[in-house]
Design an enzyme around this catalytic site. Structure first.
Site, short mmCIF file in Angstrom:
data_model
loop_
_atom_site.label_atom_id
_atom_site.label_comp_id
_atom_site.label_asym_id
_atom_site.label_seq_id
_atom_site.Cartn_x
_atom_site.Cartn_y
_atom_site.Cartn_z
N ASP A 1 -39.45 -80.60 110.39
CA ASP A 1 -39.56 -81.56 109.31
C ASP A 1 -40.80 -81.25 108.49
O ASP A 1 -41.68 -80.50 108.91
CB ASP A 1 -39.61 -83.00 109.85
CG ASP A 1 -39.08 -84.04 108.87
OD1 ASP A 1 -37.96 -84.56 109.08
OD2 ASP A 1 -39.79 -84.34 107.87
N TYR B 1 -27.36 -85.42 93.52
CA TYR B 1 -27.17 -85.56 94.97
C TYR B 1 -25.71 -85.28 95.32
O TYR B 1 -25.40 -84.54 96.25
CB TYR B 1 -27.57 -86.97 95.41
CG TYR B 1 -27.40 -87.25 96.89
CD1 TYR B 1 -28.31 -86.76 97.83
CD2 TYR B 1 -26.31 -88.00 97.36
CE1 TYR B 1 -28.15 -87.00 99.18
CE2 TYR B 1 -26.14 -88.26 98.71
CZ TYR B 1 -27.07 -87.76 99.62
OH TYR B 1 -26.91 -88.01 100.97
N VAL C 1 -25.60 -95.15 105.56
CA VAL C 1 -26.30 -95.45 106.81
C VAL C 1 -27.69 -95.97 106.42
O VAL C 1 -28.32 -95.44 105.50
CB VAL C 1 -26.47 -94.16 107.67
CG1 VAL C 1 -27.08 -94.49 109.02
CG2 VAL C 1 -25.15 -93.44 107.83
N ASP C 2 -28.14 -96.98 107.11
CA ASP C 2 -29.42 -97.59 106.75
C ASP C 2 -30.59 -96.74 107.28
O ASP C 2 -30.99 -96.86 108.42
CB ASP C 2 -29.49 -99.01 107.34
CG ASP C 2 -30.68 -99.78 106.76
OD1 ASP C 2 -31.29 -99.29 105.79
OD2 ASP C 2 -30.98 -100.86 107.29
N1 LIG Z 1 -28.45 -92.48 104.88
C1 LIG Z 1 -27.25 -92.32 104.36
O1 LIG Z 1 -26.62 -93.25 103.89
C2 LIG Z 1 -26.64 -90.94 104.33
C3 LIG Z 1 -25.26 -90.82 104.06
C4 LIG Z 1 -24.68 -89.56 104.03
C5 LIG Z 1 -25.46 -88.45 104.28
N2 LIG Z 1 -26.79 -88.57 104.54
C6 LIG Z 1 -27.57 -87.36 104.78
O2 LIG Z 1 -28.15 -87.41 106.06
C7 LIG Z 1 -29.27 -86.52 106.10
C8 LIG Z 1 -30.45 -87.23 106.75
O3 LIG Z 1 -30.89 -88.28 105.92
P1 LIG Z 1 -31.29 -89.71 106.44
O4 LIG Z 1 -30.42 -90.69 105.78
O5 LIG Z 1 -31.39 -89.72 107.92
O6 LIG Z 1 -32.74 -89.93 105.75
P2 LIG Z 1 -34.21 -89.51 106.22
O7 LIG Z 1 -35.05 -89.62 105.00
O8 LIG Z 1 -34.61 -90.26 107.42
O9 LIG Z 1 -34.05 -88.00 106.66
C9 LIG Z 1 -34.36 -86.93 105.85
C10 LIG Z 1 -35.47 -86.12 106.52
O10 LIG Z 1 -35.61 -84.90 105.81
C11 LIG Z 1 -37.00 -84.61 105.75
N3 LIG Z 1 -37.27 -83.70 104.64
C12 LIG Z 1 -37.33 -83.99 103.31
N4 LIG Z 1 -37.63 -82.89 102.62
C13 LIG Z 1 -37.74 -81.87 103.51
C14 LIG Z 1 -38.04 -80.49 103.40
N5 LIG Z 1 -38.29 -79.92 102.21
N6 LIG Z 1 -38.08 -79.74 104.52
C15 LIG Z 1 -37.85 -80.30 105.73
N7 LIG Z 1 -37.56 -81.61 105.90
C16 LIG Z 1 -37.51 -82.38 104.80
C17 LIG Z 1 -37.67 -85.97 105.57
O11 LIG Z 1 -39.04 -85.92 105.93
C18 LIG Z 1 -36.83 -86.84 106.49
O12 LIG Z 1 -37.36 -86.88 107.80
C19 LIG Z 1 -29.53 -86.10 104.65
O13 LIG Z 1 -29.00 -84.81 104.42
C20 LIG Z 1 -28.75 -87.13 103.85
O14 LIG Z 1 -28.36 -86.65 102.58
C21 LIG Z 1 -27.38 -89.79 104.57
#
Ligand SMILES: NC(=O)c1ccc[n+]([C@@H]2O[C@H](COP(=O)([O-])OP(=O)(O)OC[C@H]3O[C@@H](n4cnc5c(N)ncnc54)[C@H](O)[C@@H]3O)[C@@H](O)[C@H]2O)c1
Ligand SMILES: *[C@@H]1O[C@H](CO)[C@@H](O)[C@H](O)[C@H]1NC(C)=O
Length: 195
Positions: free
Chosen positions: A39, A154, A189-190
């Protein structure tokens, strides 16, 4: 599927409220040998490392600072995880952001980071590269299937992940190297991603 004894690497699993962290907990619960968490946020990364090491044992999880937009960073992190646990079997390209203002960064992290991670997985797990094969799991999104008028770039990044993953999944080079590639598409997802 039996994943006992396998070694996994996951990007963007550095937040206790995130999807990546939930994946890591599942992997450890199913008794993988070890997980490398990559991360960019060290403060959050150290927090999850602390929790997971306490719960699952200090030798089963490492944290590596890594910016997935940097090929050098990502390559170094793959090496670290592989050296630490002695092998690599599972790669999850999960890091993602939603930034429509700096949309170039959104594409660089979400789409290009996933492509970088998938190609590095081939070189680090492929049977023609001295590995024993493995699986790659990319975090796409419902935004990779449906339109998202409020998050156009996105949505483009996630459509890109879906298209790339579907093509690579039937690519001969990956098949010959015994690498399976798939993606999953969560709905809302929250997590902190909206912050
Ligand atoms: N939360 C939702 O509703 C949802 C829905 C569909 C898909 N997603 C996808 O799930 C994945 C995880 O997201 P999340 O919702 O758990 O949010 P999150 O913000 O908790 O997770 C994203 C993580 O990526 C890290 N990050 C950001 N830029 C980075 C970089 N340049 N290098 C390395 N790490 C980096 C952040 O520090 C963070 O820990 C993402 O790809 C997101 O697009 C999320
Ligand atoms: C598989 O993908 C690679 C890129 O990783 C590409 O160079 C190659 O042409 C593809 N191979 C086949 C047989 O489609």
């Amino acid at each position: 599927m039996n994943i006992e004894g396998k070694v996994a690497l996951i990007t963007g699993a550095g937040h206790v409220m995130g999807i990546g962290y939930a994946i890591v907990r599942q992997l450890l619960g199913k008794r993988v040998k070890g997980v490398g968490i990559l991360d960019i946020n060290d403060e959050n990364g150290r927090e999850v490392l602390d929790i997971l090491q306490n719960e699952f044992g200090e030798h089963r999880v490492i944290y590596v600072n890594c910016d997935v937009t940097s090929k050098t960073d990502l390559e170094g992190a793959f090496e670290k995880v592989k050296t630490h646990f002695g092998k690599l079997d599972i790669v999850c390209n999960n890091a993602g952001i939603q930034n429509e203002v700096n949309w170039e960064l959104t594409l660089n992290i979400n789409l290009m980071g996933t492509i970088r991670g998938t190609y590095l997985a081939l070189e680090h797990m492929g049977v023609n590269y001295g590995g024993s094969g493995g699986i790659v799991i990319n975090t796409a999104s419902i935004a990779g299937i449906m339109t998202t008028s409020h998050l156009p770039v996105y949505g483009a990044s996630k459509h890109g992940i879906v298209a790339f993953t579907r093509s690579i999944a039937s690519n001969r080079t990956f098949k010959e190297n015994k690498i399976r590639v798939s993606a999953f598409c969560p709905a809302k997802v929250d997590t902190p991603i909206q912050d």
